[in-house]
Design a protein around this motif. Structure first.
Motif, PDB file in Angstrom:
ATOM      1  N   ASP A 125      27.151  41.127  35.803  1.00 23.83           N
ATOM      2  CA  ASP A 125      27.575  42.192  36.719  1.00 23.83           C
ATOM      3  C   ASP A 125      27.152  43.589  36.289  1.00 23.83           C
ATOM      4  OD1 ASP A 125      29.217  42.534  34.536  1.00 23.83           O
ATOM      5  OD2 ASP A 125      31.050  42.808  35.710  1.00 23.83           O
ATOM      6  N   ILE A 126      26.249  43.718  35.325  1.00 22.79           N
ATOM      7  CA  ILE A 126      25.913  45.054  34.836  1.00 22.79           C
ATOM      8  C   ILE A 126      25.189  45.882  35.890  1.00 22.79           C
ATOM      9  CG2 ILE A 126      23.747  44.285  33.740  1.00 22.79           C
ATOM     10  CD1 ILE A 126      24.311  46.429  31.588  1.00 22.79           C
ATOM     11  N   ALA A 151      25.598  50.553  39.624  1.00 23.38           N
ATOM     12  CA  ALA A 151      25.564  51.086  40.985  1.00 23.38           C
ATOM     13  C   ALA A 151      26.913  51.669  41.380  1.00 23.38           C
ATOM     14  CB  ALA A 151      25.153  49.996  41.970  1.00 23.38           C
ATOM     15  N   TYR A 152      27.976  51.015  40.955  1.00 25.85           N
ATOM     16  CA  TYR A 152      29.329  51.473  41.304  1.00 25.85           C
ATOM     17  C   TYR A 152      29.742  52.692  40.476  1.00 25.85           C
ATOM     18  CZ  TYR A 152      34.377  51.379  42.097  1.00 25.85           C
ATOM     19  OH  TYR A 152      35.665  51.720  42.425  1.00 25.85           O
ATOM     20  N   GLU A 153      29.560  52.609  39.148  1.00 26.32           N
ATOM     21  CA  GLU A 153      30.071  53.645  38.257  1.00 26.32           C
ATOM     22  C   GLU A 153      29.198  54.892  38.204  1.00 26.32           C
ATOM     23  OE1 GLU A 153      32.889  53.600  36.832  1.00 26.32           O
ATOM     24  OE2 GLU A 153      33.524  51.490  36.825  1.00 26.32           O
ATOM     25  N   THR A 199      30.117  52.562  46.583  1.00 24.68           N
ATOM     26  CA  THR A 199      31.328  51.751  46.715  1.00 24.68           C
ATOM     27  C   THR A 199      31.355  50.967  48.019  1.00 24.68           C
ATOM     28  OG1 THR A 199      32.518  53.638  47.658  1.00 24.68           O
ATOM     29  CG2 THR A 199      32.676  53.312  45.274  1.00 24.68           C
ATOM     30  N   GLU A 200      30.384  51.214  48.888  1.00 29.01           N
ATOM     31  CA  GLU A 200      30.323  50.485  50.152  1.00 29.01           C
ATOM     32  C   GLU A 200      29.217  49.447  50.079  1.00 29.01           C
ATOM     33  OE1 GLU A 200      29.845  53.184  53.340  1.00 29.01           O
ATOM     34  OE2 GLU A 200      31.635  54.351  52.855  1.00 29.01           O
ATOM     35  N   VAL A 213      21.341  47.315  44.897  1.00 21.91           N
ATOM     36  CA  VAL A 213      20.951  46.200  44.030  1.00 21.91           C
ATOM     37  C   VAL A 213      20.257  45.142  44.882  1.00 21.91           C
ATOM     38  CG1 VAL A 213      21.733  44.424  42.419  1.00 21.91           C
ATOM     39  CG2 VAL A 213      22.888  46.646  42.488  1.00 21.91           C
ATOM     40  N   CYS A 214      19.076  44.735  44.434  1.00 22.00           N
ATOM     41  CA  CYS A 214      18.328  43.739  45.202  1.00 22.00           C
ATOM     42  C   CYS A 214      17.559  42.826  44.243  1.00 22.00           C
ATOM     43  CB  CYS A 214      17.379  44.414  46.189  1.00 22.00           C
ATOM     44  SG  CYS A 214      16.171  45.487  45.398  1.00 22.00           S
TER      45      CYS A 214
END
Length: 295
Positions: A232-233, A238-240, A245-246, A257-258
């Protein structure tokens, strides 16, 4: 026997907490006790100085519920005051104080960290180590010093003198020393970080460009020793860091992320800033470490 009344004006009170912060973080021997009091006193300074600026705007704004504010509760100290989040929101929305998103994040981080240390006694938490606290404390100290200079002292009239001036000098000197420790540690880490600049990103725990990715084991921050597994890194970054967040992008934007065209794993993050060039976004695979143009 004479009784001496204890009284600190709000600015001097806040600065006194900050002097304690730099005293606890200076020197080579900084242990758990020093870290605890540095965090506790830093948060006390944040609350004292920011809420005093609110009070200068209007005395009712420091209450949790301004609609029920009374002068009596303000003067005898029995009032229930607003939270850190409320304080920041009121300063920016009502008082017109400029507090950047990064500065807001740092202020909230200190509040959360204080709660962990003061109420739950968790110095073993992964985020509670000297390197993280020094880096965050330096940022918050710098913000508060500027805040005092720009938002408080001009409203108090006379230039700082006496104890106030002495405290400001000690804080600035201590801030330089703490910044020096952070930079010295980064210099010592160059042999590890320089060869992998193209896959070194900002660590969301300590904010330093020292988190090396592009390894099947995940990511590792050489500065604060933070680790994150490969599973999950990419999403965590991307989140942090990108603050996405969407999911998926509801506004016509591509997902951050792709799938990586080189290793065929969904670990390619769009718009990453790396230590090789912190101003130019690239697409970076957090598994194989390959970079691609973001255009």
């Amino acid at each position: 026997m004479t009784h001496q009344e204890v009284h600190y004006p709000p600015v001097d009170n806040g600065l006194d907490y900050l002097v304690s912060v730099v005293d606890h973080l200076r020197g080579e021997e900084v242990g758990p006790r020093e870290l605890k009091y540095a965090v506790v006193h830093l948060q006390a300074a944040v609350e004292c100085l920011l809420k005093y600026r609110l009070e200068l705007e209007h005395w009712s704004l420091v209450f949790a519920d301004p609609g029920r504010a009374t002068r009596t509760e303000l003067e005898d100290g029995s009032l229930g005051t607003c939270t850190v989040d409320q304080t920041i929101m009121r300063l920016t929305n009502l008082a017109g104080v400029a507090i950047s998103p990064v500065e807001q994040s740092n202020l909230k981080f200190v509040a959360q960290l204080r709660n962990k240390l003061q109420h739950y006694g968790r110095p073993h938490d992964a985020k509670i180590n000297r390197y993280v606290i020094e880096a965050k404390a330096a940022d918050v100290l710098e913000f508060l010093t500027h805040f005092v200079d720009s938002e408080l002292l001009p409203r108090l009239g006379a230039p700082p003198k006496g104890e106030t001036a002495e405290s400001l000098w000690r804080i600035r000197e201590g801030l330089d020393e703490i910044r020096g420790y952070v930079l010295a540690r980064l210099r010592r880490l160059r042999p590890h970080l320089d060869p992998v600049k193209s896959r070194t990103v900002q660590c969301w725990t300590c904010d330093q460009y020292a988190l090396v990715v592009g390894d099947e084991a995940g990511g590792y921050c050489w500065y604060c020793h933070y680790r994150r597994g490969l599973d999950d890194i990419a999403l965590a970054y991307a989140y942090e860091v990108l603050e996405r967040t969407e999911w998926p992008g509801d506004h016509g934007e591509p997902n951050p992320v792709c799938c990586c065209p080189d290793c065929n794993v969904e670990t390619l993050v769009r718009g990453v800033l790396t230590a090789a060039d912190p101003k130019t976004p690239v697409n970076l695979c957090f598994r194989c470490g390959k970079t691609f143009s973001a255009t």
